[in-house]
Design an enzyme around this catalytic site. Sequence first.
Site, PDB file in Angstrom:
ATOM      1  N   ASN A   8     -13.597  -1.559  31.650  1.00 17.72           N
ATOM      2  CA  ASN A   8     -12.819  -1.475  30.409  1.00 17.72           C
ATOM      3  C   ASN A   8     -11.704  -0.448  30.606  1.00 17.72           C
ATOM      4  OD1 ASN A   8     -11.921  -1.167  27.809  1.00 17.72           O
ATOM      5  ND2 ASN A   8     -13.895  -0.529  26.947  1.00 17.72           N
ATOM      6  N   LYS A  10      -9.621   0.511  28.317  1.00 18.64           N
ATOM      7  CA  LYS A  10      -9.369   1.225  27.038  1.00 18.64           C
ATOM      8  C   LYS A  10      -7.856   1.386  26.843  1.00 18.64           C
ATOM      9  CE  LYS A  10     -13.961   3.170  27.077  1.00 18.64           C
ATOM     10  NZ  LYS A  10     -14.886   4.198  26.646  1.00 18.64           N
ATOM     11  N   HIS A  92     -17.098  -2.751  20.241  1.00 20.52           N
ATOM     12  CA  HIS A  92     -17.231  -1.528  21.040  1.00 20.52           C
ATOM     13  C   HIS A  92     -17.378  -0.332  20.089  1.00 20.52           C
ATOM     14  CE1 HIS A  92     -16.296   1.656  23.885  1.00 20.52           C
ATOM     15  NE2 HIS A  92     -16.557   0.784  24.838  1.00 20.52           N
ATOM     16  N   GLU A 140     -24.569   0.953  24.927  1.00 19.41           N
ATOM     17  CA  GLU A 140     -23.880   2.175  25.359  1.00 19.41           C
ATOM     18  C   GLU A 140     -24.118   3.281  24.331  1.00 19.41           C
ATOM     19  OE1 GLU A 140     -20.016   0.755  27.702  1.00 19.41           O
ATOM     20  OE2 GLU A 140     -19.642   1.057  25.581  1.00 19.41           O
ATOM     21  N   ILE A 145     -20.647   8.165  26.290  1.00 16.60           N
ATOM     22  CA  ILE A 145     -19.398   7.499  26.683  1.00 16.60           C
ATOM     23  C   ILE A 145     -18.366   8.555  27.101  1.00 16.60           C
ATOM     24  CG2 ILE A 145     -17.424   6.168  25.829  1.00 16.60           C
ATOM     25  CD1 ILE A 145     -19.365   4.515  24.143  1.00 16.60           C
TER      26      ILE A 145
HETATM   27  O1  G3P Z   1     -16.707   0.295  27.582  1.00 14.18           O
HETATM   28  C1  G3P Z   1     -17.150   1.181  28.543  1.00 14.18           C
HETATM   29  C2  G3P Z   1     -17.404   2.510  28.011  1.00 14.18           C
HETATM   30  O2  G3P Z   1     -17.411   2.753  26.678  1.00 14.18           O
HETATM   31  C3  G3P Z   1     -18.067   3.496  28.871  1.00 14.18           C
HETATM   32  O3  G3P Z   1     -17.084   4.418  29.124  1.00 14.18           O
HETATM   33  O4  G3P Z   1     -15.961   6.145  30.366  1.00 14.18           O
HETATM   34  O5  G3P Z   1     -18.401   6.339  29.914  1.00 14.18           O
HETATM   35  O6  G3P Z   1     -17.588   4.654  31.550  1.00 14.18           O
HETATM   36  P1  G3P Z   1     -17.279   5.450  30.315  1.00 14.18           P
END
Ligand code: G3P
Length: 221
Positions: A8, A10, A92, A140, A145
Amino acid sequence: MKPLIVLNLKTYLEGTGEGAVRIARACKEVGEASGIEIAIAPQFCDIYRVASQVDVPVYSQHLDGVGAGSFTGHAFAKCIKDAGAVGTLINHSECRLKLADIEASVTAAKGEGLRTIICTNNIATTAAAAALGPDYVAVEPPELIGSGIPVSKADPEVVTGSVAAVERIDPAVKVLCGAGISKGEDLKAAIELGSVGVLLASGIVKAKDPKAALEDLVSLI
Ligand code: G3P
């Protein structure tokens, strides 16, 4: 089964415009070399740019459950499909929807033959999402995150609990996990916990060398 990796982008600057194309090329090269599907979810405005230049599975970061007509400002499934996407993220943690909206988004995406990944934040929402019959749910924990602390180590129970909940509700739905994933050992642990792959972002997008980071990610599979 070979895992699925969804990257992703973002709204990271590194993954915007030509940056999205550069990272998509890395996904394609590492995906081809490893035999693992590495998909990419760029911003709406970059879907066509990426899909028309790089032969890599492209997902939208969001999709609204609207049809053709008077829906200013919405992300329309047909437009997303025509831009070259093969699937979409829905709900999300950074773009949360109400349950009825999630259902409408899943229906609209399926109507265009787009694959659906509903993102969830815990086991209860994973169970609710599975009842809507997406292709995947991606659990998640929001607090992990962007933290660099992998869910597969910090909260393995949310992954195993999600896998068990989905199995009870609709065994056809597959489970991804995400948050803080960046290394080969994180992906390996995610698979061992019963997920079929990972949804990830910062560990790759913000790496000095995203291609090398992807190579590390797939190195233990
Ligand atoms: O959509 C993937 C996400 O929310 C995880 O983010 O930066 O922790 O890999 P990250």
